[in-house]
Each structure stands twice: as C-alpha cells, then as structure tokens.
Design an enzyme around this catalytic site. Structure first.
Site, short mmCIF file in Angstrom:
data_model
loop_
_atom_site.label_atom_id
_atom_site.label_comp_id
_atom_site.label_asym_id
_atom_site.label_seq_id
_atom_site.Cartn_x
_atom_site.Cartn_y
_atom_site.Cartn_z
N LYS A 1 12.52 -14.97 -10.66
CA LYS A 1 12.37 -13.89 -11.66
C LYS A 1 11.40 -14.30 -12.75
O LYS A 1 10.52 -13.55 -13.15
CB LYS A 1 13.76 -13.58 -12.22
CG LYS A 1 14.12 -12.21 -12.50
CD LYS A 1 14.36 -11.23 -11.37
CE LYS A 1 13.52 -11.30 -10.16
NZ LYS A 1 14.06 -10.88 -8.92
N CYS B 1 0.85 -1.19 0.00
CA CYS B 1 0.00 0.00 0.00
C CYS B 1 0.88 1.24 0.00
O CYS B 1 1.85 1.32 0.75
CB CYS B 1 -0.95 0.09 1.19
SG CYS B 1 -2.18 -1.20 1.22
N ASN C 1 -1.75 1.63 5.73
CA ASN C 1 -0.94 0.50 5.29
C ASN C 1 -0.71 -0.40 6.49
O ASN C 1 -0.20 0.08 7.51
CB ASN C 1 0.40 1.04 4.75
CG ASN C 1 1.37 -0.07 4.40
OD1 ASN C 1 0.98 -1.21 4.20
ND2 ASN C 1 2.65 0.28 4.32
N GLY C 2 -1.11 -1.66 6.40
CA GLY C 2 -0.92 -2.57 7.53
C GLY C 2 -2.21 -3.31 7.81
O GLY C 2 -3.09 -3.39 6.94
N HIS D 1 17.98 -37.11 -8.10
CA HIS D 1 17.32 -37.60 -6.88
C HIS D 1 15.82 -37.32 -6.90
O HIS D 1 15.17 -37.35 -5.86
CB HIS D 1 17.99 -36.97 -5.65
CG HIS D 1 19.44 -37.31 -5.55
ND1 HIS D 1 19.89 -38.57 -5.24
CD2 HIS D 1 20.54 -36.56 -5.78
CE1 HIS D 1 21.21 -38.58 -5.26
NE2 HIS D 1 21.63 -37.37 -5.59
N ARG E 1 3.99 -0.32 -4.66
CA ARG E 1 3.64 -0.84 -3.33
C ARG E 1 2.27 -1.52 -3.30
O ARG E 1 1.87 -2.07 -2.29
CB ARG E 1 3.65 0.30 -2.31
CG ARG E 1 4.98 1.00 -2.22
CD ARG E 1 4.91 2.11 -1.21
NE ARG E 1 4.82 1.58 0.13
CZ ARG E 1 5.85 1.28 0.90
NH1 ARG E 1 7.07 1.47 0.44
NH2 ARG E 1 5.68 0.80 2.10
N GLU F 1 7.63 -14.75 -11.36
CA GLU F 1 6.87 -13.58 -10.91
C GLU F 1 6.47 -12.66 -12.05
O GLU F 1 5.43 -11.99 -11.95
CB GLU F 1 7.58 -12.82 -9.80
CG GLU F 1 8.85 -12.11 -10.21
CD GLU F 1 9.54 -11.40 -9.06
OE1 GLU F 1 8.89 -11.00 -8.09
OE2 GLU F 1 10.77 -11.23 -9.14
N LYS G 1 5.92 -4.49 -3.98
CA LYS G 1 7.29 -4.33 -3.48
C LYS G 1 7.21 -3.85 -2.04
O LYS G 1 6.21 -3.24 -1.65
CB LYS G 1 7.98 -3.27 -4.34
CG LYS G 1 9.48 -3.47 -4.43
CD LYS G 1 10.07 -2.68 -5.53
CE LYS G 1 11.55 -2.84 -5.60
NZ LYS G 1 11.96 -4.17 -6.08
N GLU H 1 17.03 -18.05 -7.78
CA GLU H 1 16.66 -16.67 -8.10
C GLU H 1 16.10 -16.58 -9.53
O GLU H 1 15.14 -15.85 -9.79
CB GLU H 1 17.89 -15.75 -7.94
CG GLU H 1 17.79 -14.37 -8.56
CD GLU H 1 16.63 -13.52 -8.03
OE1 GLU H 1 16.00 -13.90 -7.04
OE2 GLU H 1 16.35 -12.49 -8.67
N TRP I 1 -2.92 -2.59 -1.76
CA TRP I 1 -2.63 -4.02 -1.90
C TRP I 1 -3.54 -4.67 -0.86
O TRP I 1 -3.28 -4.57 0.35
CB TRP I 1 -1.16 -4.29 -1.61
CG TRP I 1 -0.73 -5.68 -1.93
CD1 TRP I 1 -0.34 -6.16 -3.14
CD2 TRP I 1 -0.63 -6.78 -1.02
NE1 TRP I 1 -0.01 -7.49 -3.04
CE2 TRP I 1 -0.18 -7.90 -1.75
CE3 TRP I 1 -0.89 -6.95 0.34
CZ2 TRP I 1 0.02 -9.15 -1.17
CZ3 TRP I 1 -0.68 -8.19 0.92
CH2 TRP I 1 -0.24 -9.27 0.16
C1 F6R Z 1 11.57 -10.65 -6.11
C2 F6R Z 1 11.62 -9.67 -5.04
C3 F6R Z 1 11.31 -10.12 -3.66
C4 F6R Z 1 12.15 -9.33 -2.65
C5 F6R Z 1 11.69 -9.65 -1.22
C6 F6R Z 1 12.54 -8.94 -0.19
O1 F6R Z 1 11.98 -10.10 -7.33
O2 F6R Z 1 11.87 -8.52 -5.26
O3 F6R Z 1 11.50 -11.48 -3.51
O4 F6R Z 1 13.50 -9.64 -2.82
O5 F6R Z 1 10.36 -9.29 -1.06
O6 F6R Z 1 12.43 -7.55 -0.30
P1 F6R Z 1 13.51 -6.60 0.33
O7 F6R Z 1 14.79 -6.83 -0.38
O8 F6R Z 1 12.97 -5.22 0.12
O9 F6R Z 1 13.62 -6.96 1.78
#
Ligand code: F6R
Length: 591
Positions: free
Chosen positions: A473, A2, A100-101, A492, A28, A476, A586, A469, A74
């Site tokens: 990527k 949010c 937010n929360g 395995h 956000r 998502e 994010k 990773e 969000w």
């Molecule tokens: C994936 C991604 C997330 C963040 C995770 C941690 O592309 O961005 O997996 O890495 O939410 O976020 P931070 O680094 O802000 O603690």
C-alpha cells in the site's frame, strides 16, 4: 488494463457519452486516451497523452453522432505517445479499432500487411487489426464477417472494439480480456467494465471468451468467433448502482473506499449461511486445498492460511497465482482451488483456475465484481459485496476478502455463527475507528515520516501478511521504499538496514505472539529505529502508538485500516495522486 467503451443507438451525443463513461474506466490505464465518432459520413478522431479527467464531453461532437468508441491506455507495445494512443484506423479511415491485450503475432501480421500496401502510423500491435479487417473487407462486404476473420488470425488474450462508419456498426470480440454489453432502451453500450455505463443501464449481457457481437444500435447478435455460429444470450440485472461508483465529496476514490469500510465489512459478512456452509463442506471434503491470488488479494490468501490453522486446525497452501505453474502437478480431481480476486479478471488467477479445472479440481472464487469471468467460471462463488472499487490501490476489497475467508474458517468447524458475531463486532469497531480525530492523527503521523525514503513493517502470524500488504500500500501510492517482514526474521538479515530514525511499523494484537513482537519492536528501537506501534496496547518499544481495538482472530482486519489511511496521506503529502499510481492499472488482464 486499458479501458474500452463504445455506444451505438438513438442518442445523438455519442462522442461526449463515451468520454464521460470512459472517466469511470480510467483506473484501467491512464497513459493516454482517444475517441472516435461518426459525424456525417466521416470518422472524427481525437487522442492525446495524459489523463482524461479534465476533458469536457461537450467538446466531442455535440449532438452530431449516434456511434462512438473511446479508450484509455496502459501501454504495452509502443511508447506513451499521441500517435500510439488508440483508436487506430484503417488506411481508408472507415474502420477505427480500440483494444485491450496483446496481439502476440502482430509483427508477422504487420509485415504481411505492409507487403500488401498498408501504411502503419504507430508502433502498436493494435493498428494491425484495423488493417487486417480492411484487408478482409476486400473479400466480403460484411463488416462483422471481416472482423471475425481478422480475430481468428490474431493470437493472444484480447478484447477488441471496432467502429465502421459505412455500416454504422460496432463490432466487439473477446478472446481473453473482459467485455460486457449494456442493454439500454436507447441503444447498446459495450465496455470492459460496467461502471462505464451504469448511469445508463444496469441490464447486461456477458460476452464470453471466443465470442463476438455485432450491433447497429437496434439489434445485437452474438457469434462464436471460431465457427461463426450465432449464440443466444441471457440478459442479467446487476445490483451495483451508479452512486456507489462515484467519489462524492471525497478528494480521492482511495479515501472514499477506505471510509466505505465502515459498512463494506458487514456486507461481506452478511452472506447466505447455506452458501458458506456449502463452501465449507467442499473444503472439508477436498483432499488438498490451495489458495491463490495476486498482490493484495494474495496477502488475504496468506492471512487465510493462519485463519484456517488457528480457527479450524486445517492445512491449506497459498501460492501467488503467477507462481502456481509449478504447483499444479499436485492437483487431483479431489483437490480444491480457492481463488481470490477483486476484479475477477486477473490473468494469472484465471490461468491458475483453468489449469485446476483441466485437472478436474473444483474451484471456489471469492470475488468482488459481479459477473466477472472468474465468478462465472468457478464451481462455487462467494461475492464480497464491497461495491465498485475504483482506486488502483485495493482497500475495501481486501477487508472484505479477509472477512469472508475468516467466516469460512469458522464455518469449517461448525462455528459459523460465532465467526459472524466476531466479524460484525469487528465491522462496528472499524466504524468507530474511522472517525475524524483518528484520521487526523494518522495525517499528522504522515507529516512526521513523509520525507523518509525507506520504511519497514513487521508482523507475526496473520499480521505478517498484513506487514507485506502494508508495504504494497505504501509503495504503490507514496513511492516510499517500504518492505514488510515477519517479526522474527529481522535478526536474520533485515535489521542491518535500520539506522537512526528509520521509520518502522510493528503490527500487533493481543495474542500468543505479542511477547515475541514486543521483543522484535525493542530490537528495532535499540538500533535507532523510529517505532510506530499499531496495537491495542501501548508498549515502551513504541516511539508512536496508533491504537487499534482488540479484535481477537480478526485483528488483521482492524490493523490494516490505519495503514491504508497512512499510505493515503503519505501519497497526498508527497504530491502524488493516490488513485492513479505510476506504471500501475487496476484489473491486470495481461500476464
Ligand atoms: C494493490 C492491488 C493489487 C491487486 C492485484 C490483484 O493495491 O490492488 O495488488 O490486489 O492486482 O487484483 P485482483 O484482486 O483484481 O485479482
């Protein structure tokens, strides 16, 4: 999660100003949006579901208002509907609240307020706050005081921003989720992150947990929520500039941020050597070092286990921050916790860090966002200096985190200069890699696999966390089912998933595990897998070869670059918006 933004001051275009700033917070949350401003003596509210990029700031009151708040959501409580979008109003319509929360006790508060005659329109937890403040206003005519009492009653980790039309006042409170004040020559800006107001001011005051602010646009006062005592605050200048937060000519932030890596890795490496040596000394002296992070940042921590082992012969343990609860029993005052976070606000990371501090352990934070909560609460902080990262999928923050962690590994054995040299060479390799031909090659490769629904990635040593990773990527942004495995684990179990034409990516370097990886890639090919090798050298096991430079101990950093580009094109080719993947946001400030 949010985005919150508000303004009060001498500018007459408050409604449009907050909508414009809100566009910089859309990372956000982007389920729905809403705005409230005071026009004459009335509260004007607009809200809707969907994204905000198409909104025209001029449609939000023109030059009629000096005070406004805006929110991008969000969803947590209540579905994604227009009614559930913030702001939420008191019964008399003079108080608007954005949030937010999660107000954990909202149900109980709602029942109590309903009995007192309040009418609720939405299913959200946020709406109780507007009514609670309205109820408190019956006891005092002071909006700030009423808001403080309401905050005391709300449980959970929250950030609130409220507008009161009668007193023309904004009040904001922080009890766990971030809020920052921008101090302008023309008024005060309050936001969950600085990109909302960078265009107007780069002078900030941080609202700490348990604090609230009251402002009429001319003055601002900070208070302790629990005691009501006034708090003094320093003004701090931040160095990010508004241009860094823009996407320029790029179609998406994700592509822009991938390209930023031509320079951002070098910025991560150019640290004050004394700071890195201080941190290395703390690690060397600690009895037990843990690394924690979430998602992509967690994969950087996992790669660091290999960096520390190979470069410095040092044992460290990684745990995803959300899993740290059962590890803290090991923590002692002599232990060290290294937390890695782009945003510096991730709830699980903050919790791990606070647990460590409660045990007397020291905390080193590796963060990107300047002045973030994690940066401010840590004993030592190293900034990765990647600049604002706006796309939900983390790219340049990851390579910055990897670079700083590898640099620290070198510093642990007194070889900081050697590490710096390697990483600066790696940075120029990235600059060479990200040329138009290379990017086009990856776009063409994405054409070949864009219709596949499953994809597997393998790697060994530091390429194992990079395989995990890569899966994050690709999942998502493109919604392809992607999974990463340690190369040696294939036989395995996972190899049963390989069919004729299944795309498989093998991440490789020129190192002691290369022979094993060739054998793993060959096992995939002989079961019909379509093997894409990301490697400095070509092998028969590959159906397609994506050449990467030989970067030695920094191979993880160069290997992830083509995967980021591939993930980006897979998203675009499948008609998805790589900057705003479904269900994600994010800066994950809820648990
Ligand atoms: C994936 C991604 C997330 C963040 C995770 C941690 O592309 O961005 O997996 O890495 O939410 O976020 P931070 O680094 O802000 O603690």
């Amino acid at each position: 999660m949010c985005g919150i933004f508000g303004y009060v001051g001498s500018r007459p275009d408050a409604g449009g100003l907050v909508i414009e700033g809100l566009k910089n917070l859309e990372y956000r949350g982007y389920d729905s949006w809403g705005v409230a401003w005071k026009e004459g003596s009335a509260m004007e509210v607009r809200k809707d579901t969907g994204k905000i990029s198409h909104l025209n700031p001029e449609d939000f009151g023109g030059d009629t208002s000096h005070i406004a708040i805006a929110h991008t959501r969000w969803a947590t409580h209540g579905g994604v509907t227009k009614v559930n979008a913030h702001p939420h109003l008191s019964c008399d319509g003079t108080i608007a609240v954005i949030h937010n929360g999660i107000v954990e006790n909202f149900d109980e508060l709602k029942k109590e307020l309903t009995k007192k005659g309040h009418t609720f329109l939405s299913e959200t937890d946020t709406e109780v706050v507007a009514h609670l403040v309205e109820e408190e206003m019956k006891k005092t005519n002071d909006f700030g005081a009423a808001f403080r009492q309401a905050c005391i009653r709300c449980k959970g980790r929250n950030a609130f921003l409220a507008l009161h039309t009668q007193s023309q006042t904004l009040v904001a409170a922080r009890t766990g989720s971030p809020l920052i004040v921008g101090v302008g020559s023309d008024g005060y800006y309050i936001a969950s992150d600085t990109p909302a107001f960078l265009k107007h001011t780069r002078t900030v005051q941080y609202i700490d947990d348990g604090e609230m602010v009251v402002t009429d646009g001319k003055h601002i006062l900070f208070y302790d929520i629990a005691t009501g005592e006034e708090r003094m605050k320093r003004e701090i200048a931040i160095t990010w500039n508004p241009e860094q937060a823009e996407k320029g000519d790029y179609a998406h932030y994700m592509l822009k941020e991938i390209m930023d890596q031509k320079e951002s890795v070098a910025r991560a490496v150019n640290q004050d050597e004394k700071d890195i040596e201080t941190v290395a000394k703390a690690i060397n002296e600690a009895k037990g070092t843990f690394l924690v992070g979430c998602g992509t940042a967690g994969k950087a921590c996992m790669a660091a286990e290999y960096f520390f082992s190979v470069v410095a012969e040092k044992h460290v343990n990684f745990a995803p921050a959300s899993e740290f609860k059962l590890y803290h029993h090991f923590l002692k005052p002599e232990s060290l916790l290294i937390v890695v976070s782009q945003s510096g606000e991730t709830a699980d990371v903050l919790e791990a860090m606070r647990v460590a501090k409660s045990k007397g352990s020291k905390v080193l934070a590796i963060v990107n966002v300047q002045g973030s909560t994690i940066a401010r609460e840590a004993d030592y902080t190293v900034q990765i200096n990647a600049g604002p990262e706006r796309a939900v999928a983390s790219t340049k923050a990851l390579t910055g985190q990897l670079a700083v962690l590898l640099l620290i590994a070198y510093a642990l054995t007194g070889k900081l200069k050697e590490g710096k040299k390697l990483l600066l060479e790696t940075s120029s390799m990235i600059n060479d890699m990200l040329n138009p031909r290379y990017v086009e090659r990856l776009r063409q490769l994405s054409e070949l696999i864009k219709r596949k629904e499953d994809l597997y990635i393998i790697g060994k040593s530091w390429n194992y966390p990079m395989a995990l990773e890569s899966a994050i990527k690709i999942q998502e942004v493109s919604y392809i089912h992607a999974e990463g495995f340690a190369g040696g684990e294939l036989k395995h179990g996972p190899i049963a998933l390989i069919e004729q034409g299944t795309p498989c990516i093998a991440l490789m370097g020129k190192d002691e595990v290369t022979t094993d990886m060739i054998s793993n890639a060959t096992q995939l090919k002989s079961r019909g897998g379509f093997v894409i090798g990301v490697s400095p050298q070509k092998y028969d096991a590959f159906n397609e070869w994506i050449k990467v430079p030989d970067a030695g101990n920094a191979q993880a950093i160069v290997n992830i670059i083509p995967i980021q580009v591939l993930a980006y094109f897979l998203a675009v080719q499948r008609g998805k918006d790589p900057d705003m993947p479904r269900n994600l946001a994010k800066s994950v400030t809820v648990k």
